[in-house]
Design a protein around this motif. Structure first.
Motif, short mmCIF file in Angstrom:
data_model
loop_
_atom_site.label_atom_id
_atom_site.label_comp_id
_atom_site.label_asym_id
_atom_site.label_seq_id
_atom_site.Cartn_x
_atom_site.Cartn_y
_atom_site.Cartn_z
N TRP A 1 0.91 -1.08 0.00
CA TRP A 1 -0.01 0.34 0.05
C TRP A 1 0.87 1.44 0.21
O TRP A 1 2.10 1.67 1.38
N LEU A 2 0.38 2.09 -0.94
CA LEU A 2 1.13 3.15 -0.84
C LEU A 2 0.42 4.84 -0.68
O LEU A 2 -0.67 4.72 -1.51
N LEU A 3 0.24 4.83 0.62
CA LEU A 3 -0.67 6.11 1.54
C LEU A 3 -0.06 7.58 0.93
O LEU A 3 1.42 7.56 2.25
N ASP A 4 -0.71 8.31 0.24
CA ASP A 4 -0.11 9.75 0.69
C ASP A 4 -1.49 10.64 1.46
O ASP A 4 -1.97 10.75 1.25
N GLU A 5 0.02 10.57 2.69
CA GLU A 5 -1.17 11.56 4.15
C GLU A 5 -2.28 11.08 4.56
O GLU A 5 -2.94 11.40 4.57
N PRO A 6 -2.32 9.40 4.51
CA PRO A 6 -3.49 9.05 4.93
C PRO A 6 -4.72 9.50 5.66
O PRO A 6 -5.39 9.21 6.12
N THR A 7 -3.42 10.42 6.91
CA THR A 7 -5.01 10.47 7.89
C THR A 7 -4.56 12.03 7.79
O THR A 7 -5.36 12.12 8.97
N ARG A 8 -4.83 13.08 7.30
CA ARG A 8 -4.50 14.47 7.36
C ARG A 8 -5.97 14.48 6.43
O ARG A 8 -7.18 13.89 6.42
N GLY A 9 -6.71 15.79 7.49
CA GLY A 9 -7.86 15.80 7.37
C GLY A 9 -8.90 15.35 8.88
O GLY A 9 -9.83 15.82 8.64
N LEU A 10 -8.24 14.36 9.14
CA LEU A 10 -9.01 13.55 9.96
C LEU A 10 -9.04 14.01 11.56
O LEU A 10 -7.79 14.78 11.55
N ASP A 11 -10.32 13.73 11.86
CA ASP A 11 -10.44 14.26 13.64
C ASP A 11 -9.38 13.77 14.97
O ASP A 11 -9.22 12.12 14.53
N PRO A 12 -8.98 13.92 15.91
CA PRO A 12 -8.04 12.88 16.28
C PRO A 12 -8.16 11.70 16.79
O PRO A 12 -8.10 11.07 16.69
N GLU A 13 -10.24 11.58 17.36
CA GLU A 13 -10.09 10.36 17.06
C GLU A 13 -10.19 9.04 15.88
O GLU A 13 -10.00 7.57 16.14
N ALA A 14 -10.58 9.65 15.16
CA ALA A 14 -10.44 9.33 13.91
C ALA A 14 -9.43 8.41 13.43
O ALA A 14 -8.83 7.71 12.63
N ARG A 15 -7.85 9.57 13.55
CA ARG A 15 -6.83 9.50 12.61
C ARG A 15 -6.30 8.16 14.07
O ARG A 15 -5.37 7.43 13.49
N VAL A 16 -6.48 8.36 15.37
CA VAL A 16 -5.80 6.77 15.95
C VAL A 16 -6.94 6.00 15.49
O VAL A 16 -6.13 4.15 15.63
N ARG A 17 -8.03 6.08 15.32
CA ARG A 17 -8.50 4.39 15.48
C ARG A 17 -7.57 3.98 12.79
O ARG A 17 -7.89 2.75 12.88
N THR A 18 -7.45 5.35 12.79
CA THR A 18 -6.86 4.96 10.94
C THR A 18 -5.70 4.54 11.35
O THR A 18 -5.34 3.71 10.88
N GLN A 19 -4.70 5.00 12.40
CA GLN A 19 -3.97 4.27 12.42
C GLN A 19 -3.42 2.92 13.10
O GLN A 19 -2.66 2.31 13.17
N HIS A 20 -4.31 2.25 13.79
CA HIS A 20 -4.42 1.21 14.20
C HIS A 20 -4.70 0.17 13.23
O HIS A 20 -4.41 -0.69 13.31
N ALA A 21 -5.91 0.24 12.57
CA ALA A 21 -6.34 -0.09 11.19
C ALA A 21 -5.03 -0.67 10.64
O ALA A 21 -5.00 -1.89 10.19
N LEU A 22 -4.45 0.63 10.17
CA LEU A 22 -3.26 0.66 8.67
C LEU A 22 -2.32 -0.90 10.16
O LEU A 22 -1.92 -1.77 9.08
N ARG A 23 -2.41 -0.33 11.02
CA ARG A 23 -1.24 -0.68 12.09
C ARG A 23 -1.55 -2.32 11.54
O ARG A 23 -0.62 -3.91 11.44
#
Length: 250
Positions: A164-186
Motif C-alpha cells: 500500500w502506498l499512502l500519501d498523508e492517509p490521516t490528513r483531515g481526520l479528527d483526533p479519534e478517527a486519526r487514532v482508529r485509522t492508525q490502528h487499522a493500518l497497523r
C-alpha cells in the motif's frame, strides 16, 4: 525486499517567464523496505515525498536509477508492479460524487478484476475496517473530507494488495478517527503481512505507527532507520528530524 530504490533521481523541466530549467525532486535516493513493514516518509514540503510514492506507483518514471516493487522494475515491469500495489493519493482518491460509497468501491473492484461474488463482502469488510460502515450507502458528495480520506483507504483494502502506498492517509481526520485509522493500518500490516509506505507530516504518527522512518530533505535521504530507536533518543524523532533537516517540524 518489498520496495527498493537504487540511486533514484527525478528531474522536471520547468518553464517560467524565462528559459526552461530543470528542477530536481529526487537526487540519488536509495533505501529499501522489507515485506510487512510500515515505513514513514517524512520531510518538509517540496522534499520529494509524493514524487517518491508516484515513482513506486508507476505514475512517474525515474530520470536515473532503479525502483522496484517485489523485484519488479517500475519501468520495465510496470504492469506487474501495478498488480502488486494500491495507491491512495493525499486528500482521498477521486470518486464519483453522485454514487454511494459502496457503488464507488464496487466500481473499483470491477476495474481490478475482483470477482463480482466478492464485491459486497469486501466492501463491507473494508468499510468496517476504516469506520465508514454507517455512511457506505450514502452518496459521496455528502461525505466530509475526512470521510473521503477513509473511503480511499477502504478502496485500498478492497484490493488486498501486498503493498500500500499512502500519501498523508490521516490528513483531515479528527483526533479519534486519526487514532482508529492508525490502528487499522497497523493491523493490516500485522495480520496480512502488507507492506505500507506512507508519507506524513505527523512526527508522532511516524513514531507510533511506523517500523522504519526515512526523512527527505532537498530530494535526498538524510535519515533512514528504525522508528523505535529514534523514539528512544533524547527528544525522540522530533530531535532527529530537526537535526537532519534544520526544520522545527514535519
Amino acid at each position: 525486499m518489498a520496495l527498493t530504490l537504487e540511486a533514484v533521481s527525478r528531474h522536471f523541466r520547468h518553464r517560467g517567464w524565462g528559459a526552461a530549467h530543470s528542477v530536481t525532486a529526487l537526487d540519488s535516493v536509495s533505501f529499501s523496505v522489507g515485506a510487512g513493514a510500515v515505513c514513514g516518509i517524512l520531510g518538509p514540503n517540496g522534499a520529494g515525498k509524493t514524487t517518491l510514492l508516484e515513482i513506486f506507483a508507476t505514475i512517474l518514471l525515474p530520470s536515473a536509477g532503479r525502483a522496484s516493487v517485489h523485484g519488479y522494475d517500475v519501468a520495465a515491469d510496470s504492469a506487474r508492479v501495478r498488480q502488486c500495489l494500491t495507491y491512495a493519493p493525499a486528500g482521498g482518491a477521486a470518486f464519483f460524487p453522485r454514487l454511494t460509497g459502496r457503488q464507488n468501491l464496487e466500481f473499483f473492484a470491477a476495474l481490478h478484476d475482483i470477482p463480482q461474488r466478492d464485491w459486497r463482502g469486501r466492501a463491507a469488510d473494508a468499510a468496517m475496517q476504516f469506520h465508514i460502515e454507517d455512511a457506505i450507502d450514502r452518496r459521496v458528495d455528502t461525505y466530509s473530507d475526512g470521510m473521503r480520506q477513509r473511503l480511499g483507504l477502504a478502496r485500498a483494502a478492497m484490493s488486498r494488495a501486498p503493498v500500500w502506498l499512502l500519501d498523508e492517509p490521516t490528513r483531515g481526520l479528527d483526533p479519534e478517527a486519526r487514532v482508529r485509522t492508525q490502528h487499522a493500518l497497523r493491523d493490516v500490516a500485522r495480520r496480512y503481512g502488507t507492506t505500507v509506505l506512507i508519507s506524513t507530516h505527523d512526527l508522532g504518527e511516524a513514531e507510533t505507527l511506523c517500523d522504519q522512518v526515512v526523512v527527505l530533505a532537498h530530494g535526498r535521504v538524510v535519515v533512514d532507520g528504525d522508528a523505535a530507536t529514534f523514539a528512544c533518543r533524547p527528544g525522540g524523532l522530533a530531535a532527529v528530524y530537526r537535526d537532519a533537516t534544520g526544520a522545527p517540524d514535519a
